[in-house]
Design a protein around this motif. Sequence first.
Motif, short mmCIF file in Angstrom:
data_model
loop_
_atom_site.label_atom_id
_atom_site.label_comp_id
_atom_site.label_asym_id
_atom_site.label_seq_id
_atom_site.Cartn_x
_atom_site.Cartn_y
_atom_site.Cartn_z
N SER A 52 -4.54 -11.79 -7.35
CA SER A 52 -5.24 -10.61 -7.32
C SER A 52 -5.81 -10.42 -8.83
O SER A 52 -5.62 -11.03 -9.58
CB SER A 52 -3.99 -9.44 -7.21
OG SER A 52 -3.34 -9.33 -8.52
N LYS A 86 7.48 -3.48 1.93
CA LYS A 86 6.16 -3.77 2.67
C LYS A 86 5.06 -3.46 1.86
O LYS A 86 4.97 -2.38 1.24
CB LYS A 86 6.36 -3.13 4.09
CG LYS A 86 7.41 -3.44 5.05
CD LYS A 86 7.25 -5.13 5.26
CE LYS A 86 8.57 -5.25 6.00
NZ LYS A 86 8.55 -6.89 6.23
N TYR A 87 3.83 -4.30 1.78
CA TYR A 87 2.62 -4.15 1.22
C TYR A 87 1.56 -4.97 2.06
O TYR A 87 1.50 -5.90 1.97
CB TYR A 87 2.84 -4.79 -0.35
CG TYR A 87 1.55 -4.64 -1.05
CD1 TYR A 87 1.35 -3.47 -1.77
CD2 TYR A 87 0.75 -5.64 -0.94
CE1 TYR A 87 0.12 -3.20 -2.38
CE2 TYR A 87 -0.44 -5.58 -1.77
CZ TYR A 87 -0.80 -4.42 -2.45
OH TYR A 87 -2.07 -4.26 -3.10
N LYS A 88 0.99 -4.03 2.54
CA LYS A 88 -0.32 -4.25 3.43
C LYS A 88 0.15 -5.48 4.49
O LYS A 88 -0.80 -6.64 4.25
CB LYS A 88 -1.46 -4.61 2.51
CG LYS A 88 -1.99 -3.75 1.70
CD LYS A 88 -3.19 -3.96 0.89
CE LYS A 88 -3.61 -2.68 -0.22
NZ LYS A 88 -4.63 -3.24 -0.84
N GLY A 89 1.05 -5.38 5.10
CA GLY A 89 1.49 -6.43 6.06
C GLY A 89 2.15 -7.58 5.66
O GLY A 89 2.46 -8.37 6.37
N THR A 92 7.08 -8.16 -0.28
CA THR A 92 6.97 -8.08 -1.66
C THR A 92 8.23 -8.76 -2.24
O THR A 92 9.30 -8.40 -2.02
CB THR A 92 6.60 -6.91 -2.40
OG1 THR A 92 5.60 -6.29 -2.03
CG2 THR A 92 6.64 -7.18 -3.94
N VAL A 110 3.41 -11.35 -2.99
CA VAL A 110 3.38 -10.69 -1.65
C VAL A 110 3.29 -11.90 -0.51
O VAL A 110 2.36 -12.82 -0.69
CB VAL A 110 2.26 -9.50 -1.33
CG1 VAL A 110 2.30 -9.00 -0.02
CG2 VAL A 110 2.22 -8.53 -2.24
N TYR A 112 2.62 -13.30 2.92
CA TYR A 112 2.33 -13.00 4.05
C TYR A 112 2.44 -14.44 5.36
O TYR A 112 3.27 -15.22 4.75
CB TYR A 112 0.57 -12.84 4.32
CG TYR A 112 0.31 -11.60 3.26
CD1 TYR A 112 0.20 -10.43 3.95
CD2 TYR A 112 -0.38 -11.59 1.98
CE1 TYR A 112 -0.23 -9.30 3.14
CE2 TYR A 112 -0.74 -10.82 1.35
CZ TYR A 112 -0.63 -9.46 1.84
OH TYR A 112 -0.89 -8.43 1.20
N LYS A 119 0.42 -10.91 -7.12
CA LYS A 119 0.26 -9.41 -7.39
C LYS A 119 0.34 -9.20 -8.82
O LYS A 119 -0.83 -8.57 -9.39
CB LYS A 119 0.94 -8.45 -6.46
CG LYS A 119 0.63 -7.18 -6.47
CD LYS A 119 1.59 -6.47 -5.64
CE LYS A 119 1.24 -4.89 -5.66
NZ LYS A 119 2.08 -4.20 -5.09
#
Length: 127
Positions: A52, A86-89, A92, A110, A112, A119
């Motif tokens: 990020s 949860k963070y954008k799908g 964390t 995060v 996925y 992050k």
Amino acid sequence: MKFKYRLAYFLFGALIGIIFLMFFLNNKKADFCYLPNCRVLKNIRSKAMVISPTAQQKLDAKWVTMEDVKTCTEDGDVDFSRSKEKYKGGTTYIIEGKSTKDELIEVEMVNYDNKVLLKDIKKLENN
């Protein structure tokens, strides 16, 4: 058959079995990872990492390197009480570990399905 003979047969068979397993599993480089901390870190290491902008700023400041982050994902401790948001799908995870300079750092990642987002990175106070 007396108990001592049954015990001797059992121990002999167990010894043969252990030698057999050591011979075959040693060549496979098998990794036994059953505890939650180990499973999360192994899952994170197995995916491609995306950085990020916040984490990139910290890396550009040169007080932490990608080697420190990799060390954290290998030997760090996942703080499950602060993780699992949860963070954008994705999910964390907060990982606490040490840098190569032996400083305490905290890495926020995060997870996925097909990638891992680095992050944020924070320096912790040494107690």
